[in-house]
Design an enzyme around this catalytic site. Structure first.
Site, PDB file in Angstrom:
ATOM      1  N   GLU A 184      13.733  -5.472  -3.366  1.00  7.04           N
ATOM      2  CA  GLU A 184      12.920  -5.938  -4.476  1.00  7.04           C
ATOM      3  C   GLU A 184      13.525  -5.544  -5.812  1.00  7.04           C
ATOM      4  O   GLU A 184      12.947  -5.753  -6.834  1.00  7.04           O
ATOM      5  CB  GLU A 184      11.482  -5.411  -4.354  1.00  7.04           C
ATOM      6  CG  GLU A 184      11.366  -3.913  -4.459  1.00  7.04           C
ATOM      7  CD  GLU A 184       9.971  -3.499  -4.929  1.00  7.04           C
ATOM      8  OE1 GLU A 184       9.457  -4.155  -5.836  1.00  7.04           O
ATOM      9  OE2 GLU A 184       9.417  -2.539  -4.372  1.00  7.04           O
ATOM     10  N   SER A 222       1.360   3.416  -3.337  1.00  5.57           N
ATOM     11  CA  SER A 222       0.901   4.440  -4.285  1.00  5.57           C
ATOM     12  C   SER A 222      -0.483   4.982  -3.936  1.00  5.57           C
ATOM     13  O   SER A 222      -1.328   4.275  -3.379  1.00  5.57           O
ATOM     14  CB  SER A 222       0.840   3.850  -5.686  1.00  5.57           C
ATOM     15  OG  SER A 222       2.061   3.279  -6.023  1.00  5.57           O
ATOM     16  N   GLY A 240       0.824  -1.210   0.000  1.00  6.70           N
ATOM     17  CA  GLY A 240       0.000   0.000   0.000  1.00  6.70           C
ATOM     18  C   GLY A 240       0.852   1.251   0.000  1.00  6.70           C
ATOM     19  O   GLY A 240       0.941   1.961   1.001  1.00  6.70           O
ATOM     20  N   SER A 278      -1.950  -4.219  -6.190  1.00  6.36           N
ATOM     21  CA  SER A 278      -2.022  -5.508  -6.872  1.00  6.36           C
ATOM     22  C   SER A 278      -2.595  -6.566  -5.946  1.00  6.36           C
ATOM     23  O   SER A 278      -2.148  -6.721  -4.806  1.00  6.36           O
ATOM     24  CB  SER A 278      -0.630  -5.961  -7.311  1.00  6.36           C
ATOM     25  OG  SER A 278      -0.051  -5.005  -8.156  1.00  6.36           O
TER      26      SER A 278
HETATM   27  C1  FAD Z   1       1.642  -3.703 -12.692  1.00  6.35           C
HETATM   28  C2  FAD Z   1       1.800  -2.725 -11.588  1.00  6.35           C
HETATM   29  C3  FAD Z   1       1.590  -3.133 -10.299  1.00  6.35           C
HETATM   30  C4  FAD Z   1       1.680  -2.223  -9.249  1.00  6.35           C
HETATM   31  N1  FAD Z   1       1.420  -2.656  -7.991  1.00  6.35           N
HETATM   32  C5  FAD Z   1       1.461  -1.761  -6.969  1.00  6.35           C
HETATM   33  C6  FAD Z   1       1.111  -2.172  -5.664  1.00  6.35           C
HETATM   34  O1  FAD Z   1       0.749  -3.316  -5.428  1.00  6.35           O
HETATM   35  N2  FAD Z   1       1.147  -1.260  -4.670  1.00  6.35           N
HETATM   36  C7  FAD Z   1       1.555   0.017  -4.892  1.00  6.35           C
HETATM   37  O2  FAD Z   1       1.630   0.787  -3.953  1.00  6.35           O
HETATM   38  N3  FAD Z   1       1.878   0.452  -6.139  1.00  6.35           N
HETATM   39  C8  FAD Z   1       1.837  -0.414  -7.180  1.00  6.35           C
HETATM   40  N4  FAD Z   1       2.142   0.011  -8.448  1.00  6.35           N
HETATM   41  C9  FAD Z   1       2.442   1.402  -8.674  1.00  6.35           C
HETATM   42  C10 FAD Z   1       3.886   1.727  -8.971  1.00  6.35           C
HETATM   43  O3  FAD Z   1       4.671   1.643  -7.823  1.00  6.35           O
HETATM   44  C11 FAD Z   1       3.924   3.094  -9.621  1.00  6.35           C
HETATM   45  O4  FAD Z   1       3.377   2.944 -10.906  1.00  6.35           O
HETATM   46  C12 FAD Z   1       5.288   3.716  -9.741  1.00  6.35           C
HETATM   47  O5  FAD Z   1       5.830   3.998  -8.486  1.00  6.35           O
HETATM   48  C13 FAD Z   1       5.241   4.986 -10.579  1.00  6.35           C
HETATM   49  O6  FAD Z   1       4.274   5.881 -10.109  1.00  6.35           O
HETATM   50  P1  FAD Z   1       3.132   6.450 -11.089  1.00  6.35           P
HETATM   51  O7  FAD Z   1       2.557   5.325 -11.820  1.00  6.35           O
HETATM   52  O8  FAD Z   1       2.257   7.302 -10.295  1.00  6.35           O
HETATM   53  O9  FAD Z   1       3.930   7.330 -12.134  1.00  6.35           O
HETATM   54  P2  FAD Z   1       4.506   8.797 -11.928  1.00  6.35           P
HETATM   55  O10 FAD Z   1       5.346   8.845 -10.731  1.00  6.35           O
HETATM   56  O11 FAD Z   1       3.433   9.792 -12.070  1.00  6.35           O
HETATM   57  O12 FAD Z   1       5.463   8.860 -13.198  1.00  6.35           O
HETATM   58  C14 FAD Z   1       5.007   9.085 -14.522  1.00  6.35           C
HETATM   59  C15 FAD Z   1       6.232   9.278 -15.382  1.00  6.35           C
HETATM   60  O13 FAD Z   1       7.004  10.373 -14.897  1.00  6.35           O
HETATM   61  C16 FAD Z   1       8.300   9.981 -14.604  1.00  6.35           C
HETATM   62  N5  FAD Z   1       8.814  10.696 -13.448  1.00  6.35           N
HETATM   63  C17 FAD Z   1       8.214  10.934 -12.272  1.00  6.35           C
HETATM   64  N6  FAD Z   1       9.025  11.575 -11.433  1.00  6.35           N
HETATM   65  C18 FAD Z   1      10.188  11.744 -12.093  1.00  6.35           C
HETATM   66  C19 FAD Z   1      11.444  12.319 -11.757  1.00  6.35           C
HETATM   67  N7  FAD Z   1      11.701  12.835 -10.552  1.00  6.35           N
HETATM   68  N8  FAD Z   1      12.400  12.283 -12.691  1.00  6.35           N
HETATM   69  C20 FAD Z   1      12.174  11.735 -13.912  1.00  6.35           C
HETATM   70  N9  FAD Z   1      11.033  11.173 -14.275  1.00  6.35           N
HETATM   71  C21 FAD Z   1      10.045  11.182 -13.376  1.00  6.35           C
HETATM   72  C22 FAD Z   1       8.194   8.496 -14.323  1.00  6.35           C
HETATM   73  O14 FAD Z   1       9.437   7.836 -14.487  1.00  6.35           O
HETATM   74  C23 FAD Z   1       7.167   8.080 -15.327  1.00  6.35           C
HETATM   75  O15 FAD Z   1       7.798   7.902 -16.565  1.00  6.35           O
HETATM   76  C24 FAD Z   1       2.053  -0.894  -9.503  1.00  6.35           C
HETATM   77  C25 FAD Z   1       2.303  -0.483 -10.811  1.00  6.35           C
HETATM   78  C26 FAD Z   1       2.162  -1.373 -11.849  1.00  6.35           C
HETATM   79  C27 FAD Z   1       2.400  -0.876 -13.237  1.00  6.35           C
END
Ligand code: FAD
Lengths: 359, 379
Positions: free
Chosen positions: B246, B129, B127, B161
């Site tokens: 991880e 995101s 938990g 997930s």
């Molecule tokens: C299949 C899957 C399973 C998941 N399971 C879980 C789960 O069980 N629990 C959980 O908590 N989360 C989960 N996640 C979430 C995952 O941890 C996040 O997707 C990840 O941390 C990225 O956050 P975001 O998706 O909000 O993207 P954002 O952080 O909004 O990023 C969007 C884009 O901006 C870029 N970006 C952002 N900040 C920067 C920076 N400082 N410099 C350069 N680029 C940047 C990123 O690299 C990306 O390309 C899961 C994600 C996926 C895809």
């Protein structure tokens, strides 16, 4: 690394640091040779590392020779170190032929090469044309394989009786065409090739040597690029602070580590000879790494990297040559893929998950 | 930076053989392999695996685990992933929450959770995101307020997930407001029962139509003191070190291996074309090399090192490679991907195309990993 191997590479690094500076490398390009460096390497008994002491070599194994080559690659050393021990010296010693005092190179049987040995003991004659022999015209002897009747022979061909047409690779390292036209060859230069001394094994050794050189050069490219991007300022800060530049640094580090791991494991696994899978994988990985890391390093350096004097160019031009020599990544991946397809889908994972088997 | 080549001991090799025999016996002939850690959630399989001692391997025996090395766990994990085994139920608890509880948990928490995790009976989600907090995790808004005997938590977690199938999740939340601009202070981790009153788990349909993601809404959920993971206020330190565990395991480079294997089985056979041979050889060579970097990290962990930069590099290169495998094979197969054609290669390829973008997002995006690694390279 074993203590002995660590000592070997430390001594070698000291020697290259003194006698193979970036200025020395540039200077050697005009002639394709550095006599002081070769003399010092010979005095330190480095050329014949991995050739048994009983045969006049310096002892050690394939992994020692590759560790040495990795240091040589790092310093862009303009000398035929790989050809001496891993290739020529190995074949000569295995066939019981004497090791020459001067540099030795090798013809591994390129598609257009011709080798005809005729006669018999007391009257051997050689007619041959070998293409792109590394440091061919600088070598005392060139080792080739020849067949007479059903017999296979190792020939230590004297370059004194050859005609040389100079050639070079992208880093101006000599890659010469050598021809012999019915040249007499003495009895102590021809011997039956023992089992295992064949064109395939020479090619594997050649490819492994190049992978080791590449991994050394890449380690240096990685260091240079980290250093330069920390020192160079634009927009009021070191360019290494820009994420786009960081992506290059990370890419270079990854490729350098992959090439280093692959070539080291292939060398350590040689027991005593390198194996097909290991070398095919190592040369494939190293060749791809050379391509990717050289491009990223040049991008991160800007115009300074495009100058003849700056060290990067000495390394990148070698990387662009070495990746093709003794089989490009395309050649080795194709050969590897054929064997894997023959072995079948269920053998794929067991093969991939067999890494270092002997330390 | 140091990646030492490492060889497997005879005991480690025999562990590998045991796992292979187990898989050959347990997986039915018509087993549909999964893609890496996204493979099926199958409690029966998890329990059988646990019975062999292959869940909770990193947990000491006094807590019901097996006290094995990181390399032993690496071997078991890579064999499971290469087979596409249904590891979805226990995988996160085994990789992440178990070790976190071991390091930061109270004695009572260890006694409560670790034996159940090691038995393959207790499953965790993560938990972290939230709708407005992804890469910038320190900005989470879920907050917990002090009440008699514990905390009440309110907020919304997303992308969670398998929350609809698991028992608990470790929630990163704010337990005190940001002071003096120090966003990393005042964060804590709480273990929340996914079936507790006030917890609402709703599906967020995944790109391929499956149920993988959830939104988990927390409304005044009571969490007793004994479910605080580690110390109040140490949440940031805990999750960032958790991310290190991880980072670089086989789950970061093997997700699409079965696509290649089935390509080889169904496609070219022995009459392989030059192009196919080149593709297969190149991918195999890179698997071989990446695997040994990943294994070197596990060996370094066993030696007590903290190879954080190395782990970030392996994940960065490994996850991009997982995606590349898919595109290279698709190009080589030169066909319209048809998930329903009855071909296992096609089914796996279809799933890999549809879910592939997630490989370089989950657990820290490529961009974030590069920043982590680049900082380590320059110092
Ligand atoms: C299949 C899957 C399973 C998941 N399971 C879980 C789960 O069980 N629990 C959980 O908590 N989360 C989960 N996640 C979430 C995952 O941890 C996040 O997707 C990840 O941390 C990225 O956050 P975001 O998706 O909000 O993207 P954002 O952080 O909004 O990023 C969007 C884009 O901006 C870029 N970006 C952002 N900040 C920067 C920076 N400082 N410099 C350069 N680029 C940047 C990123 O690299 C990306 O390309 C899961 C994600 C996926 C895809």
């Amino acid at each position: 690394m074993s203590d002995e191997r660590t000592l070997l590479t430390e001594v070698a690094a000291g020697l290259f640091r003194d006698l193979c500076t970036p200025e020395d490398v540039v200077a050697a390009e005009a002639t394709g040779w550095s006599e002081p460096l070769w003399r010092a390497l010979t005095e330190a008994h480095f050329p014949y590392v991995s050739v048994p002491e009983t045969a006049g070599g310096s002892g050690g194994d394939v992994a020692d020779a590759c560790a040495l080559l990795s240091v040589a690659g790092r310093y862009a050393a303009p000398v035929p170190l790989a050809e001496a021990g891993l290739l020529g010296g190995w074949a000569l010693a295995a066939a019981g032929l004497p090791l020459p005092a001067g540099p030795v190179s090798v013809g591994v049987g390129r598609p257009r090469d011709v080798v005809e040995l005729t006669g018999s003991p007391g009257s051997w004659r050689l007619t041959a044309r070998l293409h792109r022999v590394p440091w061919g015209r600088r070598s005392t002897r060139v080792v080739v394989l020849a067949a007479v009747g059903g017999e296979r022979y190792v020939v230590s061909a004297p370059t004194s009786s050859a005609q040389a047409t100079p050639g070079r690779n992208l880093a101006a390292e000599p890659r010469d065409t050598l021809s012999w036209n019915g040249a007499a060859v003495s009895d102590d230069s021809v011997a039956p090739a023992p089992p295992g001394v064949d064109a395939d094994q020479l090619r594997l050794r050649g490819a492994l040597g190049r992978a080791a050189l590449i991994s050394g050069a890449l380690a240096r490219v990685a260091e240079l690029t980290v250093r330069y991007t920390d020192e160079r300022h634009q927009f009021g800060r070191p360019i290494s602070r820009f994420q786009a530049v960081q992506a290059h640094l990370v890419h270079i580090a990854e490729e350098a580590q992959l090439a280093g791991m692959a070539s080291t494991v292939a060398a350590l696994n040689a027991a005593p000879d390198p194996s097909f899978f290991d070398v095919a994988a190592a040369k494939t990985v190293a060749g791809e790494a050379a391509t990717g890391a050289a491009a990223a390093a040049h991008q991160a350096h800007g115009a300074i990297g495009m100058t003849k004097e700056y060290e990067l160019g000495q390394l990148s031009r070698r990387l662009w040559s070495w990746r093709d020599e003794f089989g490009s990544e395309r050649y080795w991946s194709r050969e590897l893929g054929r064997r894997l397809a023959e072995a079948g889908a269920d053998e794929l994972w067991p093969r991939i998950s067999t890494g270092l088997v002997s330390a | 930076m140091q990646f030492g080549p490492t060889t497997l001991s005879p005991a480690e090799e025999s562990l590998r053989r045991e796992v292979r025999e187990f898989l050959a016996a347990e997986l039915p002939p018509d087993h549909r392999p999964g893609l890496g850690m996204a493979a099926r959630h199958d409690p029966d399989f998890s329990r059988k695996l646990a019975a062999r001692g292959w869940v909770g391997m990193a947990i000491p025996p006094e807590y019901g685990g097996r006290g094995r090395t990181a390399v032993d766990r690496f071997i078991v994990t890579e064999e499971l992933l290469a087979a596409g085994a249904p590891i979805g139920a226990h995988f996160v608890a085994d990789r992440q929450t178990g070790p976190a509880l071991l390091h930061y948990g109270t004695e009572q928490q260890r006694r409560t959770f670790l034996p159940a995790i090691s038995a393959g009976d207790c499953y965790f989600s993560l938990g972290m995101s939230e709708p407005d907090s992804g890469s910038d995790l320190a900005s989470v808004r879920t907050r917990a307020s002090r009440v008699e005997g514990g905390w009440t938590v309110t907020g919304t977690k997303v992308w969670t997930s398998l929350a609809h199938l698991n028992h608990f999740f470790a929630v990163l939340c704010r337990t005190s407001p940001v002071e003096d601009g120090n966003r990393h202070a005042g964060l804590s981790q709480l273990i929340v029962d996914l079936h507790a009153p006030g917890v609402t788990v709703s599906p967020i349909p995944y790109l391929d139509g499956s149920h993988h993601f959830n939104e988990v809404a927390l409304e005044d959920v009571f969490v007793p003191d004994e479910r605080v993971l580690g110390e109040i206020g140490s949440g940031w330190r805990q999750v960032t070190s958790e991310l290190a565990y991880e980072r670089s395991g086989p789950d970061r480079w093997l997700s699409t291996f079965t696509v290649l294997r089935e390509f080889l089985r169904e496609g070219p056979g022995k009459a392989v074309s030059d192009e196919e041979a080149t593709v297969v050889g190149r991918l195999a060579a890179r698997y071989w090399a990446i695997r040994q970097l990943s294994l070197a990290v596990a060996r370094a962990l066993d030696a007590g090192a903290a190879p954080a930069v190395e782990a970030a590099l392996v994940k960065e290169v490994g996850t991009r490679f997982e995606q590349e495998v898919v595109e290279v094979l698709r190009t080589c197969a030169e066909t319209e991907v048809d998930a329903d054609s009855g071909s296992l290669f096609h089914a796996l390829l279809a799933e890999a195309v549809l879910t592939g973008p997630s490989f370089t997002l989950r657990g820290g995006t490529t961009e974030i990993l590069r920043s982590v690694a680049a900082k380590g390279l320059s110092t």
